[in-house]
Motif scaffolding. Structure first.
Motif, PDB file in Angstrom:
ATOM      1  N   HIS A 116      41.657  30.951  42.779  1.00 51.58           N
ATOM      2  CA  HIS A 116      41.983  30.369  44.088  1.00 51.58           C
ATOM      3  C   HIS A 116      40.836  30.499  45.092  1.00 51.58           C
ATOM      4  O   HIS A 116      41.036  30.245  46.285  1.00 51.58           O
ATOM      5  CB  HIS A 116      43.237  31.046  44.638  1.00 51.58           C
ATOM      6  CG  HIS A 116      44.476  30.769  43.850  1.00 51.58           C
ATOM      7  ND1 HIS A 116      45.186  29.593  43.959  1.00 51.58           N
ATOM      8  CD2 HIS A 116      45.118  31.507  42.898  1.00 51.58           C
ATOM      9  CE1 HIS A 116      46.220  29.625  43.129  1.00 51.58           C
ATOM     10  NE2 HIS A 116      46.204  30.775  42.479  1.00 51.58           N
ATOM     11  N   SER A 117      39.636  30.885  44.594  1.00 50.12           N
ATOM     12  CA  SER A 117      38.441  31.015  45.444  1.00 50.12           C
ATOM     13  C   SER A 117      38.696  31.940  46.628  1.00 50.12           C
ATOM     14  O   SER A 117      38.343  31.631  47.774  1.00 50.12           O
ATOM     15  CB  SER A 117      37.983  29.627  45.940  1.00 50.12           C
ATOM     16  OG  SER A 117      37.672  28.783  44.852  1.00 50.12           O
ATOM     17  N   LEU A 118      39.309  33.090  46.340  1.00 49.44           N
ATOM     18  CA  LEU A 118      39.614  34.063  47.377  1.00 49.44           C
ATOM     19  C   LEU A 118      38.547  35.144  47.405  1.00 49.44           C
ATOM     20  O   LEU A 118      37.753  35.299  46.468  1.00 49.44           O
ATOM     21  CB  LEU A 118      40.978  34.698  47.113  1.00 49.44           C
ATOM     22  CG  LEU A 118      42.157  33.742  46.933  1.00 49.44           C
ATOM     23  CD1 LEU A 118      43.412  34.505  46.552  1.00 49.44           C
ATOM     24  CD2 LEU A 118      42.384  32.910  48.187  1.00 49.44           C
ATOM     25  N   SER A 166      37.021  41.717  45.836  1.00 50.02           N
ATOM     26  CA  SER A 166      36.889  43.052  46.404  1.00 50.02           C
ATOM     27  C   SER A 166      37.014  44.096  45.322  1.00 50.02           C
ATOM     28  O   SER A 166      37.764  43.926  44.360  1.00 50.02           O
ATOM     29  CB  SER A 166      37.965  43.286  47.471  1.00 50.02           C
ATOM     30  OG  SER A 166      37.995  44.632  47.873  1.00 50.02           O
ATOM     31  N   GLU A 167      36.277  45.194  45.488  1.00 55.64           N
ATOM     32  CA  GLU A 167      36.432  46.309  44.562  1.00 55.64           C
ATOM     33  C   GLU A 167      37.823  46.911  44.683  1.00 55.64           C
ATOM     34  O   GLU A 167      38.279  47.637  43.810  1.00 55.64           O
ATOM     35  CB  GLU A 167      35.371  47.378  44.835  1.00 55.64           C
ATOM     36  CG  GLU A 167      33.966  46.913  44.499  1.00 55.64           C
ATOM     37  CD  GLU A 167      33.841  46.421  43.061  1.00 55.64           C
ATOM     38  OE1 GLU A 167      34.368  47.102  42.153  1.00 55.64           O
ATOM     39  OE2 GLU A 167      33.239  45.347  42.852  1.00 55.64           O
ATOM     40  N   ALA A 168      38.479  46.630  45.794  1.00 50.92           N
ATOM     41  CA  ALA A 168      39.846  47.128  45.973  1.00 50.92           C
ATOM     42  C   ALA A 168      40.821  46.427  45.046  1.00 50.92           C
ATOM     43  O   ALA A 168      41.981  46.791  44.969  1.00 50.92           O
ATOM     44  CB  ALA A 168      40.296  46.937  47.425  1.00 50.92           C
ATOM     45  N   ASP A 169      40.336  45.398  44.314  1.00 49.77           N
ATOM     46  CA  ASP A 169      41.198  44.733  43.333  1.00 49.77           C
ATOM     47  C   ASP A 169      41.898  45.747  42.446  1.00 49.77           C
ATOM     48  O   ASP A 169      43.069  45.613  42.100  1.00 49.77           O
ATOM     49  CB  ASP A 169      40.367  43.810  42.442  1.00 49.77           C
ATOM     50  CG  ASP A 169      39.968  42.532  43.150  1.00 49.77           C
ATOM     51  OD1 ASP A 169      40.398  42.358  44.299  1.00 49.77           O
ATOM     52  OD2 ASP A 169      39.227  41.739  42.563  1.00 49.77           O
ATOM     53  N   GLN A 170      41.163  46.771  42.032  1.00 51.68           N
ATOM     54  CA  GLN A 170      41.723  47.748  41.121  1.00 51.68           C
ATOM     55  C   GLN A 170      42.341  48.925  41.863  1.00 51.68           C
ATOM     56  O   GLN A 170      43.235  49.584  41.363  1.00 51.68           O
ATOM     57  CB  GLN A 170      40.629  48.281  40.169  1.00 51.68           C
ATOM     58  CG  GLN A 170      39.635  47.230  39.691  1.00 51.68           C
ATOM     59  CD  GLN A 170      40.272  45.956  39.171  1.00 51.68           C
ATOM     60  OE1 GLN A 170      41.375  45.988  38.635  1.00 51.68           O
ATOM     61  NE2 GLN A 170      39.591  44.838  39.348  1.00 51.68           N
ATOM     62  N   LEU A 210      44.783  46.916  52.075  1.00 52.32           N
ATOM     63  CA  LEU A 210      44.987  45.824  51.136  1.00 52.32           C
ATOM     64  C   LEU A 210      43.848  44.830  51.320  1.00 52.32           C
ATOM     65  O   LEU A 210      43.389  44.591  52.441  1.00 52.32           O
ATOM     66  CB  LEU A 210      46.328  45.123  51.383  1.00 52.32           C
ATOM     67  CG  LEU A 210      47.595  45.868  50.983  1.00 52.32           C
ATOM     68  CD1 LEU A 210      48.816  45.004  51.266  1.00 52.32           C
ATOM     69  CD2 LEU A 210      47.574  46.259  49.520  1.00 52.32           C
ATOM     70  N   GLN A 211      43.412  44.261  50.232  1.00 55.54           N
ATOM     71  CA  GLN A 211      42.298  43.328  50.307  1.00 55.54           C
ATOM     72  C   GLN A 211      42.688  42.054  51.051  1.00 55.54           C
ATOM     73  O   GLN A 211      43.865  41.684  51.134  1.00 55.54           O
ATOM     74  CB  GLN A 211      41.811  42.994  48.902  1.00 55.54           C
ATOM     75  CG  GLN A 211      42.875  42.335  48.044  1.00 55.54           C
ATOM     76  CD  GLN A 211      42.508  42.361  46.585  1.00 55.54           C
ATOM     77  OE1 GLN A 211      42.405  43.420  45.981  1.00 55.54           O
ATOM     78  NE2 GLN A 211      42.300  41.194  46.013  1.00 55.54           N
ATOM     79  N   ASP A 212      41.670  41.371  51.575  1.00 56.93           N
ATOM     80  CA  ASP A 212      41.900  40.179  52.390  1.00 56.93           C
ATOM     81  C   ASP A 212      42.470  39.010  51.591  1.00 56.93           C
ATOM     82  O   ASP A 212      43.029  38.080  52.176  1.00 56.93           O
ATOM     83  CB  ASP A 212      40.587  39.736  53.045  1.00 56.93           C
ATOM     84  CG  ASP A 212      40.069  40.748  54.051  1.00 56.93           C
ATOM     85  OD1 ASP A 212      40.882  41.531  54.566  1.00 56.93           O
ATOM     86  OD2 ASP A 212      38.851  40.749  54.315  1.00 56.93           O
ATOM     87  N   SER A 213      42.325  39.051  50.271  1.00 58.71           N
ATOM     88  CA  SER A 213      42.711  37.894  49.473  1.00 58.71           C
ATOM     89  C   SER A 213      44.198  37.579  49.566  1.00 58.71           C
ATOM     90  O   SER A 213      44.599  36.423  49.405  1.00 58.71           O
ATOM     91  CB  SER A 213      42.315  38.096  48.003  1.00 58.71           C
ATOM     92  OG  SER A 213      42.896  39.269  47.481  1.00 58.71           O
ATOM     93  N   GLU A 232      44.609  35.489  52.611  1.00 55.61           N
ATOM     94  CA  GLU A 232      43.953  34.217  52.317  1.00 55.61           C
ATOM     95  C   GLU A 232      44.847  33.343  51.445  1.00 55.61           C
ATOM     96  O   GLU A 232      44.964  32.137  51.670  1.00 55.61           O
ATOM     97  CB  GLU A 232      42.620  34.462  51.618  1.00 55.61           C
ATOM     98  CG  GLU A 232      41.556  35.111  52.502  1.00 55.61           C
ATOM     99  CD  GLU A 232      40.292  35.402  51.721  1.00 55.61           C
ATOM    100  OE1 GLU A 232      40.224  35.030  50.530  1.00 55.61           O
ATOM    101  OE2 GLU A 232      39.375  36.013  52.297  1.00 55.61           O
ATOM    102  N   PHE A 233      45.476  33.956  50.451  1.00 57.06           N
ATOM    103  CA  PHE A 233      46.323  33.179  49.552  1.00 57.06           C
ATOM    104  C   PHE A 233      47.509  32.585  50.293  1.00 57.06           C
ATOM    105  O   PHE A 233      47.891  31.430  50.042  1.00 57.06           O
ATOM    106  CB  PHE A 233      46.810  34.054  48.395  1.00 57.06           C
ATOM    107  CG  PHE A 233      47.693  33.323  47.424  1.00 57.06           C
ATOM    108  CD1 PHE A 233      47.176  32.331  46.613  1.00 57.06           C
ATOM    109  CD2 PHE A 233      49.045  33.613  47.332  1.00 57.06           C
ATOM    110  CE1 PHE A 233      47.987  31.639  45.721  1.00 57.06           C
ATOM    111  CE2 PHE A 233      49.866  32.937  46.445  1.00 57.06           C
ATOM    112  CZ  PHE A 233      49.332  31.947  45.633  1.00 57.06           C
ATOM    113  N   LEU A 234      48.108  33.355  51.205  1.00 55.43           N
ATOM    114  CA  LEU A 234      49.216  32.817  51.992  1.00 55.43           C
ATOM    115  C   LEU A 234      48.775  31.570  52.754  1.00 55.43           C
ATOM    116  O   LEU A 234      49.511  30.582  52.827  1.00 55.43           O
ATOM    117  CB  LEU A 234      49.740  33.877  52.960  1.00 55.43           C
ATOM    118  CG  LEU A 234      50.353  35.137  52.338  1.00 55.43           C
ATOM    119  CD1 LEU A 234      50.809  36.096  53.441  1.00 55.43           C
ATOM    120  CD2 LEU A 234      51.520  34.806  51.422  1.00 55.43           C
TER     121      LEU A 234
END
Length: 313
Positions: free
Chosen positions: A70-72, A75-79, A104-107, A110-112
Motif C-alpha cells: 500500500h506504499s505506506l 518502520s523498524e517498529a514493524d516488528q 505505533l508506526q505511522d502506517s 496512513e492506511f486509514l
C-alpha cells in the motif's frame, strides 16, 4: 552550604495506544477493519515462527509486505510494536488499540486515509482508563421511544450483557436518555479494560442495532481525579431489575487471599488489599445483578471472608 544531588532514571513504561478512524460508510469501515485484523493476525503468527528471528528481504513479514503493497511508511517498529494490537469496527468507525506499547508506526493512520477514512482520535501512551461514550441515534416513534430505550438498557444489563460481564466493578456504567431535539436517543458511558474494549463495543452495538439504533463512540483517557462518568449520573431511565452490592464484613484470617480474590473479581484491576480491607465492613463490589453478586459472595467466602449481598442504594 549543603549540596544535594539526585541521580534518577526516567521511566519509559509502555502504555496503551488508540487510533480511531471514521469512514463514509459502515460497509467500508467493516472491510477496512477486516483487512487490518487479517494482517495483524498473520503477523502475530509470523512472530512466533522461526522466520521472525532473521527476516528475509525476499520473504518480508506480513506487516512489512502490507506496508509495501500500500506504499505506506516503512518502520523498524514493524516488528517491535506488535503485541496485543487489535482492530475492529463499530458503525462508521474503525478502532485500533494496543494495551501495552511505546508507540505505533505511522502506517496505520496512513492506511486509514488511503482507504478513504480520516483519523478523528489518537490517544498516545495512555496510562489512565479509557472512557467510552456511546451515542445512540435513530428515529423512534414517540409512543414507543421510552419503551425501546428501557429495553436497550435492560439488555445491556442482562446477566450475560456487556455491562455485567465486561465492565469493571469499580467504575460503574452510566446512561441518560436524550430529551431535546438533536440529542442522542441514549448516551452510555462505560470503562472497558483493554482486552474487553473490542467485545464490549461489539456487544453494546449489537444490542442497539437490534432496536434500530446506530452507535457512535467517543473515546478519551480518564485524567480526572474522581468519577469520569459523574456527568451522566444518576442514570436514567432506571433499571427495572434490582441490583446488589457485595459487602465484606470481616476478612477473616487470610487477608492476602481475600485481597487476591477481590482483585480477581474486579477483573484484575489493582487494589491495595490491606488498605481496602482495613476499612471493613464496606461495600467492595457495587451494583451487580443478583446472580453475579451471589457468585461473588460465595467466591469471597471460600477465601475466608465474611461476605454478604445487600440491595444497592
Amino acid at each position: 552550604m549543603k549540596i544535594h544531588v539526585w541521580n534518577a532514571f526516567a521511566s519509559n513504561n509502555s502504555g496503551s495506544y488508540t487510533i480511531v478512524g471514521r469512514f463514509p460508510s459502515e460497509e467500508l469501515a467493516t472491510r477496512v477493519a477486516a483487512e487490518l485484523s487479517a494482517v495483524l493476525e498473520a503477523h502475530e503468527r509470523w512472530r512466533g515462527s522461526p522466520e521472525s528471528r532473521q527476516e528475509d528481504p525476499e520473504k518480508p513479514s506480513p506487516l512489512r509486505a502490507f506496508t509495501q503493497a500500500h506504499s505506506l511508511t516503512q518502520s523498524e517498529a514493524d516488528q517491535a510494536d506488535q503485541g496485543e494490537l487489535r482492530a475492529w469496527s463499530t458503525g462508521h468507525q474503525v478502532f485500533l488499540h494496543d494495551p501495552w506499547t511505546l508507540t505505533l508506526q505511522d502506517s496505520y493512520e496512513e492506511f486509514l486515509r488511503v482507504r478513504g477514512g480520516k483519523v478523528e482520535t489518537r490517544i498516545r501512551h495512555a496510562h489512565g482508563d479509557l472512557v467510552s461514550v456511546f451515542e445512540l441515534h435513530g428515529t423512534l416513534p414517540k409512543k414507543t421511544k421510552a419503551a425501546t430505550v428501557s429495553a436497550v438498557v435492560e439488555e445491556w444489563y442482562a446477566d450475560d450483557g456487556p455491562l455485567v460481564t465486561l465492565a469493571p466493578f469499580d467504575v460503574q456504567p452510566a446512561w441518560r436518555e436524550g430529551s431535546k431535539p438533536g440529542e442522542p436517543v441514549l448516551t452510555l458511558g462505560a470503562v472497558f479494560q483493554d482486552l474487553e474494549l473490542a467485545p464490549g463495543y461489539t456487544a453494546v452495538e449489537t444490542i442497539a442495532r437490534r432496536h434500530g439504533l446506530q452507535v457512535t463512540v467517543r473515546v478519551s483517557e480518564d485524567q480526572s481525579p474522581g468519577d469520569p462518568l459523574a456527568w451522566l449520573r444518576p442514570s436514567h431511565p432506571a433499571l427495572a431489575r434490582k441490583l446488589f452490592d457485595v459487602w465484606i464484613l470481616d476478612a477473616g484470617h487470610s487477608l492476602k487471599e481475600v485481597a487476591r480474590r477481590l482483585v480477581e473479581l474486579r477483573r484484575g484491576r489493582y487494589i491495595d488489599g490491606p488498605t481496602v480491607l482495613k476499612w471493613l465492613p464496606d461495600a467492595v463490589l457495587k451494583r451487580l445483578t443478583r446472580d453475579r453478586a451471589e457468585q461473588a459472595v460465595q467466591f469471597l467466602r471460600k477465601g475466608g471472608a465474611n461476605a454478604e449481598l445487600r440491595p444497592a442504594e
